[in-house]
Design a protein around this motif. Structure first.
Motif, PDB file in Angstrom:
ATOM      1  N   LEU A  17       0.830  -1.204   0.000  1.00 37.56           N
ATOM      2  CA  LEU A  17       0.000   0.000   0.000  1.00 37.56           C
ATOM      3  C   LEU A  17       0.866   1.256   0.000  1.00 37.56           C
ATOM      4  O   LEU A  17       0.517   2.263  -0.641  1.00 37.56           O
ATOM      5  CB  LEU A  17      -0.930  -0.004   1.217  1.00 37.56           C
ATOM      6  N   THR A  18       1.984   1.202   0.723  1.00 39.34           N
ATOM      7  CA  THR A  18       2.909   2.347   0.731  1.00 39.34           C
ATOM      8  C   THR A  18       3.450   2.600  -0.665  1.00 39.34           C
ATOM      9  O   THR A  18       3.493   3.746  -1.138  1.00 39.34           O
ATOM     10  CB  THR A  18       4.066   2.081   1.705  1.00 39.34           C
ATOM     11  N   ILE A  19       3.865   1.508  -1.325  1.00 43.99           N
ATOM     12  CA  ILE A  19       4.380   1.652  -2.694  1.00 43.99           C
ATOM     13  C   ILE A  19       3.294   2.170  -3.624  1.00 43.99           C
ATOM     14  O   ILE A  19       3.524   3.081  -4.443  1.00 43.99           O
ATOM     15  CB  ILE A  19       4.937   0.300  -3.189  1.00 43.99           C
ATOM     16  N   PHE A  20       2.082   1.583  -3.495  1.00 45.18           N
ATOM     17  CA  PHE A  20       0.983   2.008  -4.354  1.00 45.18           C
ATOM     18  C   PHE A  20       0.632   3.479  -4.116  1.00 45.18           C
ATOM     19  O   PHE A  20       0.433   4.244  -5.075  1.00 45.18           O
ATOM     20  CB  PHE A  20      -0.247   1.129  -4.077  1.00 45.18           C
ATOM     21  N   TRP A  21       0.575   3.862  -2.821  1.00 41.70           N
ATOM     22  CA  TRP A  21       0.227   5.248  -2.497  1.00 41.70           C
ATOM     23  C   TRP A  21       1.305   6.211  -3.008  1.00 41.70           C
ATOM     24  O   TRP A  21       0.997   7.290  -3.516  1.00 41.70           O
ATOM     25  CB  TRP A  21       0.050   5.397  -0.986  1.00 41.70           C
ATOM     26  N   THR A  22       2.567   5.796  -2.891  1.00 44.47           N
ATOM     27  CA  THR A  22       3.668   6.629  -3.403  1.00 44.47           C
ATOM     28  C   THR A  22       3.582   6.779  -4.918  1.00 44.47           C
ATOM     29  O   THR A  22       3.728   7.886  -5.453  1.00 44.47           O
ATOM     30  CB  THR A  22       5.019   6.018  -3.015  1.00 44.47           C
ATOM     31  N   LEU A  23       3.339   5.647  -5.589  1.00 46.81           N
ATOM     32  CA  LEU A  23       3.202   5.712  -7.052  1.00 46.81           C
ATOM     33  C   LEU A  23       1.998   6.551  -7.462  1.00 46.81           C
ATOM     34  O   LEU A  23       2.080   7.355  -8.410  1.00 46.81           O
ATOM     35  CB  LEU A  23       3.068   4.292  -7.624  1.00 46.81           C
ATOM     36  N   LEU A  24       0.873   6.369  -6.748  1.00 47.00           N
ATOM     37  CA  LEU A  24      -0.336   7.125  -7.078  1.00 47.00           C
ATOM     38  C   LEU A  24      -0.098   8.618  -6.876  1.00 47.00           C
ATOM     39  O   LEU A  24      -0.474   9.445  -7.734  1.00 47.00           O
ATOM     40  CB  LEU A  24      -1.494   6.646  -6.203  1.00 47.00           C
ATOM     41  N   THR A  25       0.538   8.970  -5.750  1.00 51.17           N
ATOM     42  CA  THR A  25       0.838  10.384  -5.504  1.00 51.17           C
ATOM     43  C   THR A  25       1.789  10.932  -6.565  1.00 51.17           C
ATOM     44  O   THR A  25       1.611  12.064  -7.053  1.00 51.17           O
ATOM     45  CB  THR A  25       1.476  10.550  -4.108  1.00 51.17           C
ATOM     46  N   THR A  26       2.786  10.122  -6.933  1.00 51.94           N
ATOM     47  CA  THR A  26       3.733  10.547  -7.972  1.00 51.94           C
ATOM     48  C   THR A  26       3.027  10.777  -9.297  1.00 51.94           C
ATOM     49  O   THR A  26       3.311  11.766  -9.998  1.00 51.94           O
ATOM     50  CB  THR A  26       4.832   9.483  -8.141  1.00 51.94           C
ATOM     51  N   LEU A 203       0.453  12.067   4.987  1.00 50.68           N
ATOM     52  CA  LEU A 203      -0.779  11.723   5.698  1.00 50.68           C
ATOM     53  C   LEU A 203      -1.250  10.326   5.320  1.00 50.68           C
ATOM     54  O   LEU A 203      -1.685   9.544   6.180  1.00 50.68           O
ATOM     55  CB  LEU A 203      -1.862  12.760   5.371  1.00 50.68           C
ATOM     56  N   GLY A 204      -1.146  10.002   4.023  1.00 44.63           N
ATOM     57  CA  GLY A 204      -1.522   8.660   3.583  1.00 44.63           C
ATOM     58  C   GLY A 204      -0.629   7.592   4.195  1.00 44.63           C
ATOM     59  O   GLY A 204      -1.113   6.537   4.630  1.00 44.63           O
ATOM     60  N   LEU A 205       0.689   7.865   4.223  1.00 47.54           N
ATOM     61  CA  LEU A 205       1.614   6.905   4.839  1.00 47.54           C
ATOM     62  C   LEU A 205       1.304   6.720   6.318  1.00 47.54           C
ATOM     63  O   LEU A 205       1.329   5.595   6.841  1.00 47.54           O
ATOM     64  CB  LEU A 205       3.056   7.391   4.678  1.00 47.54           C
ATOM     65  N   PHE A 206       1.019   7.814   6.978  1.00 48.17           N
ATOM     66  CA  PHE A 206       0.684   7.720   8.407  1.00 48.17           C
ATOM     67  C   PHE A 206      -0.566   6.862   8.607  1.00 48.17           C
ATOM     68  O   PHE A 206      -0.612   6.016   9.512  1.00 48.17           O
ATOM     69  CB  PHE A 206       0.457   9.124   8.968  1.00 48.17           C
ATOM     70  N   ALA A 207      -1.571   7.064   7.760  1.00 49.66           N
ATOM     71  CA  ALA A 207      -2.813   6.283   7.886  1.00 49.66           C
ATOM     72  C   ALA A 207      -2.552   4.795   7.654  1.00 49.66           C
ATOM     73  O   ALA A 207      -3.058   3.932   8.399  1.00 49.66           O
ATOM     74  CB  ALA A 207      -3.850   6.810   6.885  1.00 49.66           C
TER      75      ALA A 207
END
Length: 561
Positions: A17-26, A203-207
């Motif tokens: 999820l961290t990787i996905f969220w990072t890619l999505l944010t990027t 914030l997403g990473l924290f969640a």
């Protein structure tokens, strides 16, 4: 899925999820900044179009004004004395752009221009409409705009292009400008977007990791609570049978040592240690009468003992011990398929179950049991070797002989009751239900474990109330039991510090452990039994120091008196 695997799964999920969220944010950042850059390019193009229109209109206006003001000679001289490039330079200075005029006859194919610029010129030449190109130079983006110049009446009247007809392509007006980046064009928006996206990403990473931590803590708490409940059951079982407590601990340690020798991971070591600790947890369901029996079991009793494997499986089948349940279920299977509960054979048996089988058997052989003394290390090894390929996995036996060669064997293991509470738990086999004296089973038990009990029996008295069956016939069994209890009470008062055993029916054995005990007065007992026409026969045996005594030897001594 075990709890440890589930925790690892949650961690892996959090990482994904961290990787996905990072890619999505990027992706969003790239898309946003790309659109901003495209928007700036579009605005620059619109701006340069307007400037191109203005510059061309201005050039034609100059031609027109000069044509009106000059005579024929001046018009001709205008072509040579007046430079439009100077005029365009003035425009360029005012608009921060670079202007130029190129004749239609210019050879672009062999020029040093970039291919994209050559193509823009060629497009204008072939299609007679505006064209542009974007290119980078030294990391800076530039916009190059080409606008065609067509001959009109003013151009011809000025004699500058008198040889051309109206509408002919005379040349090109070119304009170049630096395309600003998003950062330089709108720094406030640029930094605002960076801060916004970076904050959203954090914030997403924290969640994600907060949810992961909560889930992990929940599973750990759940595991801890369940482990505590299971170890509480073990504690209850230990209090029922002190032998089982030490046995479970030792089997766990032995199994751990075997797994370490086989180079398994730390997770596997922890896994089999728990399995060893819990392998007999199902004995909580076995009645005390069978579990604590100080003698060999009958076939029916043994079948009930076999039930403990299945009971252990049922108790451990829930999380977090579900992974252990299958191992514990089969720890009494035999390598030759003659074990229980499923009669599995060789590789059909889980390997960790086979390890616990060897550890379990080795500890059982090297500790004292109610019905036999412990075996030596070499005697235990001999049995393991003999049962190789039958009861045990040959490979595990070979490893066990190396690992257990230097292990410290337990000492003074016993099932002897250590206090009144344990004695009462042994009451089914050790206590006479009528008189509360010990029974013959207890006598056999203490003879077998005299060393463990540290008892030294110095002498034995045998009291036999003869013809007691006549009293039962005359007064009935109930009155007979009451009278026998009265006799037992008097005997107990006579020997408060001795071990009293009701041997059979109306026979009582008094085991003296105090060398200074005085001669007893039997007058009260004789008066009581004589009143009911009964006779009490007394026999006394003095024992040698350190004399080995068994029930059979004592019985033979009494019969010879």
């Amino acid at each position: 899925m075990s709890v440890s695997k589930r925790i690892r799964y949650f961690k892996q999920l959090a990482i994904l999820l961290t990787i996905f969220w990072t890619l999505l944010t990027t992706v969003f950042v790239v898309y946003q900044f790309y659109n901003e850059e495209k928007h700036i390019e579009e605005n620059s193009l619109e701006r340069i179009k307007g400037v191109a229109e203005e510059s061309l209109a201005f050039v034609f206006w100059v031609y027109e004004q000069k044509a009106k003001a000059m005579n024929d000679d001046e018009r001709y001289n205008f072509r040579t004395n007046f430079s439009l490039k100077d005029l365009l330079a003035l425009l360029a200075k005012q608009s921060s752009m670079e202007f130029d005029i190129a004749p239609v006859s210019r050879d672009f194919a062999h020029s040093a221009l970039k291919p994209s610029l050559k193509q823009a010129f060629q497009n204008v030449k072939n299609e007679h409409h505006d064209s542009f190109a974007l290119y980078e130079d030294a990391g800076i983006k530039h916009l190059f705009y080409v606008k065609p110049m067509f001959a009109n009446k003013a151009c011809i009247s000025c004699h500058v292009h008198s040889e051309s007809a109206i509408g002919d392509l005379l040349g090109f007006t070119t304009i170049q400008m630096k395309v600003p980046t998003f950062k330089t064009a709108n720094p406030q928006s640029y930094y605002f977007l960076i801060i916004t996206y970076f904050g959203t990403w954090l914030l997403g990473l924290f969640a994600i990791w907060w949810i992961h931590a909560r889930g992990r803590n929940y599973l750990n708490e759940k595991t801890k609570m369940y482990e505590e409940s299971m170890y509480a059951l073990i504690d209850m079982m230990e209090k029922r049978d002190s032998y089982t407590a030490g046995h479970s601990q030792r089997v766990a340690e032995y199994s751990k040592m075997l797994v370490l020798e086989m180079d398994y991971s730390s997770d596997d070591v922890d896994f089999i240690y728990k399995a060893g600790m819990l392998h007999d947890i199902g004995k909580i369901e076995i009645p005390d009468a069978i579990l604590l029996k100080p003698d060999k079991l009958t076939s029916i009793e043994y079948s009930l003992i076999q039930r403990h494997s299945t009971a252990s499986y049922e108790l451990l089948s829930r999380e977090p011990f579900s992974g252990l349940a299958h191992i514990v279920l089969h720890h009494h299977e035999r390598y030759d398929g003659m074990g229980y509960p499923d009669g599995l054979k060789a590789d059909q048996i889980p390997f960790f179950s086979q390890i616990i089988t060897v550890a379990d058997a080795f500890d059982a052989m090297t500790t004292n049991r109610a019905y036999r003394k412990s075996l030596s290390r070499q005697e235990a090894f001999a049995i393991l070797e003999e049962e190789k390929g039958k009861q045990f996995n040959p490979y595990i036996v070979n490893v066990a002989k190396e690992v257990f060669a230097n292990v410290t064997l337990p000492k003074n293991t016993t099932q002897m009751p250590k206090d009144l509470l344990e004695e009462m738990r042994f009451s089914y086999y050790f206590r006479d239900q009528l008189t509360s004296f010990y029974n013959v089973n207890y006598l056999k038990f203490i003879f077998a474990h005299a060393g463990d009990c540290q008892l030294k029996i110095v002498s034995v008295d045998h009291l036999n109330c003869t013809n007691f069956s006549l009293y039962n016939k005359k007064y009935g069994w109930k009155k007979g039991d009451e009278f026998l209890c009265l006799i037992a009470k008097m005997i107990g008062e006579l020997y408060p510090e001795s071990i009293i055993v009701r041997a059979y029916s109306d026979n009582f054995l008094v085991l003296h452990v105090n060398e200074n005990e005085q001669q007893m007065n039997y007058s009260k007992i004789d008066a009581l039994v004589t009143e009911h026409e009964l006779v009490m026969v007394y026999q006394h045996i003095d024992l040698e120091i350190d004399e080995h005594l068994t029930w059979e030897i004592l019985e033979d001594k009494l019969l010879r008196l």
